[in-house]
Write a protein that holds these residues in place. Structure first.
Motif, mmCIF file in Angstrom:
data_model
loop_
_atom_site.group_PDB
_atom_site.id
_atom_site.type_symbol
_atom_site.label_atom_id
_atom_site.label_comp_id
_atom_site.label_asym_id
_atom_site.label_seq_id
_atom_site.Cartn_x
_atom_site.Cartn_y
_atom_site.Cartn_z
ATOM 1 N N ALA A 82 0.722 -1.162 -0.026
ATOM 2 C CA ALA A 82 -0.094 0.175 0.069
ATOM 3 C C ALA A 82 0.673 1.289 -0.023
ATOM 4 C CB ALA A 82 -1.086 0.014 1.286
ATOM 5 N N LEU A 142 -4.805 -4.974 1.657
ATOM 6 C CA LEU A 142 -4.189 -4.294 2.883
ATOM 7 C C LEU A 142 -4.987 -4.673 4.101
ATOM 8 C CD1 LEU A 142 -2.396 -2.176 4.348
ATOM 9 C CD2 LEU A 142 -3.939 -0.493 3.803
ATOM 10 N N ALA A 143 -6.285 -4.612 4.063
ATOM 11 C CA ALA A 143 -6.758 -4.979 5.309
ATOM 12 C C ALA A 143 -6.759 -6.366 5.974
ATOM 13 C CB ALA A 143 -8.314 -4.847 5.267
ATOM 14 N N GLN A 144 -6.777 -7.446 4.886
ATOM 15 C CA GLN A 144 -6.358 -8.896 5.404
ATOM 16 C C GLN A 144 -4.789 -8.970 5.716
ATOM 17 O OE1 GLN A 144 -6.163 -11.883 2.034
ATOM 18 N NE2 GLN A 144 -7.849 -10.682 1.410
ATOM 19 N N MET A 157 -3.211 -6.611 7.433
ATOM 20 C CA MET A 157 -3.316 -6.250 8.865
ATOM 21 C C MET A 157 -3.524 -7.120 9.796
ATOM 22 S SD MET A 157 -4.035 -1.946 8.210
ATOM 23 C CE MET A 157 -3.520 -1.464 9.716
#
Lengths: 255, 256
Positions: free
Chosen positions: B36, B67-69, B71
């Motif tokens: 990201a 990105l969410a995954q 993190m």
């Protein structure tokens, strides 16, 4: 520590090489089973049912991390501040819920009551925010993507606003006027002295792209929580909806 | 007949292999996050020699837009990585295994002998004991790097609550860079480690799984010594046939 031979080098009835081969076979079998169990566990973690865009066990872990963070949270700990000479314009990274132009004179911030069916208790003009004590700070704006930028902000403390117009609820939700972008804050972060309702950035009034006429700046959270063009503030007993938390991100996102 | 030597205690083997999974998970999820904002380069003056990372790298590993995954996985694996690392350090301290792993003042010279020998620049054989000095530096160093990853990670995860730490590491952006640089360090460690494991052969590798290895000495079991640069004897006896020259050199190394 000296190595202890499994079998005595002399007078041993067993051939050590054969013995080693057997032990190696057994160990590899045990290791293989352990690897299989581990892989199954990870596969389950990955493919479990989604809870707001992420598998529910991972969501639980994020919530566990949040409880750990909150247990350690110190309301007096401040985000670092910088010399104003380091302040630059941050990039405009999202347009969600933003209008291209706004008429500050006609702008209103709705204050919504707690409860199942929130009602608009107040509809405040921007002047009501300007009348609150003004604070300035130069803090680092940290995006969840990984970049950061030092920015100077001016505005009123969210805590002053809450004490004057709000309620003592465990959560505060903020939305854009069209409700297309929305964030939720825990009370401790909302009441923090560096959580500002900002109307100026780097010495100038906010531009629409940066959230004119009023935006949140919360250096205790990633930038996604610093909602632009605030249209409504709701006081809530339950965790308010949060745009990015519904898309797989942590709800808390606290620094 | 060659007796078996107990080389790696069971807890160390389990923690080692568990760490393979955990560190891989950390690096993979870390790449999902890094994607990201992939700003790091290797530069010579103004010329970019290598960009971390080229598009084909992200595409080949399927790292785009997750990105969410990333993190969520990173902040899950971090617990395992931290606890396993702390358990390893705790175990080595309590069991005394640290004596095999931590280099001493004399290790610098021996590590140099190992490097020259492994690069085929010298025939002076390093002493044969559980871990030679170069291994000691590598294995202790990588543990310190692990501690560094935990600290730099905490500094970018909680830069306000641990503001003192972020500050001590040079600020938020530096801490992120240091966190990344350490990861590059693991990859380099891994490449070197794999090369050396392949060079050392099957028995050495299998010992990390089952714990035992045939001793290298025919005449007597290998004595694992606690203080380095002592007792080259078993090894020397083995090498007698290769001539007195090697022996003299080794003796000389030992004496100097």
């Amino acid at each position: 520590m000296s190595a202890t031979p499994v079998t005595s080098p002399v007078n041993s009835p067993v051939d050590p090489e054969q013995q080693l081969r057997q032990m190696t076979r057994r160990s590899f079998a045990a290791g293989g089973i352990a690897a299989l169990v581990g892989a199954t566990g990870l596969w389950w973690l990955k493919s479990a049912q989604l809870d707001d865009g992420i598998s529910w066990p991972l969501r639980k872990v994020l919530q566990f991390n949040e409880r750990v963070s909150q247990a350690y949270f110190g309301p007096d700990r401040l985000a670092p501040t910088f010399d104003v000479s380091r302040a630059r314009e941050p990039r405009v990274n999202g347009q969600l819920g933003l209008k291209k132009s706004v008429d500050a004179a006609r702008w209103r911030i709705d204050v919504l009551s707690p409860g199942e069916k929130p009602v608009v208790e107040r509809s405040l003009p921007i002047g009501a925010i300007h009348d609150l004590p003004r604070f300035e700070m130069v803090t680092e704006f940290k995006c969840v993507e990984g970049w950061s930028q030092v920015v100077q902000w001016a505005g009123a403390r969210l805590s002053d606003f809450i004490e004057k117009y709000g309620h003592e609820t465990p959560f505060v939700g903020l939305t854009t006027p069209d409700r297309k972008y929305y964030v939720g804050l825990d009370r401790a972060s909302a009441m923090h002295s560096q959580s500002l309702l900002a109307y100026e950035m780097n010495g100038e009034p906010l531009t629409p792209g940066h959230g004119a006429p009023l935006r949140l700046v919360c250096p205790l959270k990633y930038g996604v929580k610093s909602i632009k063009q605030i249209g409504a503030i709701q006081f809530a007993n339950n965790r308010p909806a949060d745009y990015w938390a519904e898309r797989g991100y942590d709800w808390y996102l606290g620094h | 007949m060659r007796p078996l030597e107990h080389k790696h205690p069971r807890p160390i083997r389990w923690m080692h292999w568990l760490n393979v999974v955990l560190l891989s998970g950390m690096i993979w999820s870390g790449l999902l996050i890094y994607w990201a904002n992939d700003v790091y380069n290797v530069r010579l003056g103004r010329r970019v020699l290598f960009h971390f990372f080229p598009d084909w790298f992200y595409n080949a590993l399927g790292l785009n837009a997750r990105l969410a995954q990333g993190m969520a996985w990173h902040l899950f694996f971090m617990w395992g990585f931290a606890l396993n690392g702390l358990a390893y350090v705790g175990y080595t301290l309590i069991s005394g295994e640290w004596r095999h792993l931590v280099p001493t003042r004399k290790s610098f010279r021996e590590a140099w002998v190992v490097v020259l020998h492994d690069l085929h620049l010298s025939n002076v054989e390093p002493p044969k004991r559980k871990f030679n000095a170069a291994q000691q530096f590598a294995y202790t160093g990588v543990i310190l790097m692990g501690g560094g990853s935990l600290l730099t990670g905490l500094a970018i995860y909680k830069p306000v609550q641990f503001g003192w730490l972020t500050n001590a590491l040079g600020g938020y952006e530096w801490a992120r860079f240091e966190h990344f640089a350490l990861t590059v360090g693991y990859v380099l460690f891994f490449l070197m480690h794999i090369t050396q494991v392949i060079r050392s052969g099957w028995g050495n590798f299998a010992a990390m799984v089952c714990g035992y290895e045939l001793t290298c000495s025919v005449t007597q079991p290998l004595t694992v010594v606690t203080s380095p640069v002592v007792s080259l004897e078993p090894h020397l006896e083995q090498k007698v046939a290769e001539g007195a020259k090697t022996r003299e050199k080794a003796e000389l190394t030992r004496a100097t």
